[in-house]
Design an enzyme around this catalytic site. Structure first.
Site, PDB file in Angstrom:
ATOM      1  N   ASP A  50      -0.596 -11.232 -10.712  1.00 35.20           N
ATOM      2  CA  ASP A  50      -0.122 -10.527  -9.521  1.00 35.20           C
ATOM      3  C   ASP A  50      -1.209  -9.549  -9.073  1.00 35.20           C
ATOM      4  OD1 ASP A  50       1.232  -9.010  -7.625  1.00 35.20           O
ATOM      5  OD2 ASP A  50       2.968  -8.589  -8.889  1.00 35.20           O
ATOM      6  N   HIS A  85       4.296 -12.474  -9.390  1.00 39.97           N
ATOM      7  CA  HIS A  85       5.118 -11.714  -8.460  1.00 39.97           C
ATOM      8  C   HIS A  85       6.293 -12.582  -8.010  1.00 39.97           C
ATOM      9  CE1 HIS A  85       5.230  -8.080  -5.945  1.00 39.97           C
ATOM     10  NE2 HIS A  85       5.846  -8.834  -5.046  1.00 39.97           N
ATOM     11  N   SER A 134       8.957  -4.766  -6.042  1.00 43.13           N
ATOM     12  CA  SER A 134       7.873  -4.905  -5.067  1.00 43.13           C
ATOM     13  C   SER A 134       7.894  -3.756  -4.064  1.00 43.13           C
ATOM     14  CB  SER A 134       7.987  -6.274  -4.392  1.00 43.13           C
ATOM     15  OG  SER A 134       6.830  -6.579  -3.652  1.00 43.13           O
TER      16      SER A 134
END
Length: 331
Positions: A273, A303, A171
């Site tokens: 996501d 995610h 991320s």
């Protein structure tokens, strides 16, 4: 938004959401809930690794790090003619955790980094970079760069094989990793002969300021939404992104003008996501610059799925692909 998920991932989403604090904007409450959620999914360290704590001198104080080493590569070791009690130099993954530049620390991703070290048989060095909004951009990037510099300038101290250094994260951490790789590449192009990275490992990365289709099609994806992403970017910058920010590769790596001479790259995105298209978009730019890259979009995953690797067969298989990619990058 959990319709269509397999039962294990439905349970993962439900349990993860149970830790949230709907209606609150207090960052302390949000962080506390996030940390509790992370603790829930943490598992004991594998017995085949040893964990060491340390710190690296940063631009504004020490930066805590946590080092995960295979047990057979610690204590009473010998490297050719060097004395015992010297760390064997291992392929090393420098890992930056996710959390939107706002959440997370060494503990939030402890089990993930431990499992990567154990299963890929590499050393992992996790970095506790400064978080926004207390420390806005470029604080986190400066910390990550400082640790990268420390390792590349003195690999023996860290037991790192300078020829097999991988940079990565998940991320926001993947975004930081990609920016560090670009900065390191630029220094090499300027002729300063900085140590080159062997690879980069990017897990559901945040890379672009462009309004890619997944920002809309997955705007309300499980566990992470497009409004969440926008809020995190605002926190990171300390304000709404300006056009100058949106074109800055140190914030959004996919906005770089040049992608040549970057290390071999593995990118894994999640289908469910808002960032689903970031990985393929970045991969296309790398391929156009003749960079070796492998890009996957994992179907049916969202995610943050790394924490589902022990409960979901689908996530477990995706994690095994990351481990294999890490082995390949560090070979």
């Amino acid at each position: 938004m959990s319709e269509g998920l397999d039962k294990e991932l439905q349970e993962f989403v439900s349990v993860s959401e149970s830790f949230s604090t709907p209606g609150t904007s207090d960052l302390n409450d949000i962080r506390a809930s996030y940390n509790l959620m992370c603790q829930h999914y943490n598992t004991p360290h594998p017995k085949d690794i040893k964990v060491l704590e340390g710190a690296v001198e940063g631009p504004e104080g020490d930066i805590p790090i946590r080092v995960y080493r295979p047990v057979e590569a610690t204590s009473t070791e010998t490297i050719k003619d060097t004395p015992q009690n010297t760390l064997i130099k291992l392929p090393t993954l420098l890992y930056f955790h996710g959390g939107g530049w706002v959440l997370g620390d060494l503990d939030s991703h402890d089990a993930i980094t431990a499992d990567l070290a154990s299963q890929a048989k590499v050393q992992v060095i996790a970095v506790d970079y400064r978080l926004a909004p207390e420390h806005v951009y470029p604080a986190a990037l400066n910390d990550c760069w400082a640790v990268y510099q420390a390792i590349t300038e003195n690999p023996d101290i860290f037991g790192a094989d300078g020829e097999r250094l991988i940079i990565g994260g998940d991320s926001a951490g993947a975004s930081l990793a990609a920016s560090v790789a670009l900065i390191a590449r630029d220094i090499n192009l300027l002729g300063f002969n900085a140590p080159s990275l062997k690879g980069q490992l990017l897990i559901y990365p945040a890379l672009t300021s462009e309004d890619l289709p997944s920002r809309t099609t997955q705007a309300q994806a499980p566990l992470f939404s497009t409004p969440d992403l926008d809020n995190f970017i605002d926190y990171y910058l300390g304000h709404k992104a300006t056009e100058e920010n949106r074109q800055d590769f140190k914030i959004f790596p996919a906005q770089a003008d040049d992608f040549s001479k970057l290390p071999a790259t593995f990118i894994t995105a999640a289908e469910l996501d808002p960032l689903a298209d970031d990985g393929p978009d970045f991969a296309d730019k790398l391929k156009a610059a003749d960079v070796q890259v492998k890009s996957l979009v994992e179907p049916g995953l969202m995610h943050g799925w790394l924490r589902a690797r022990n409960s979901s067969p689908r996530a477990a298989q995706a994690f095994s692909r990351i481990v294999l990619a890490l082995k390949d990058l560090s070979a």
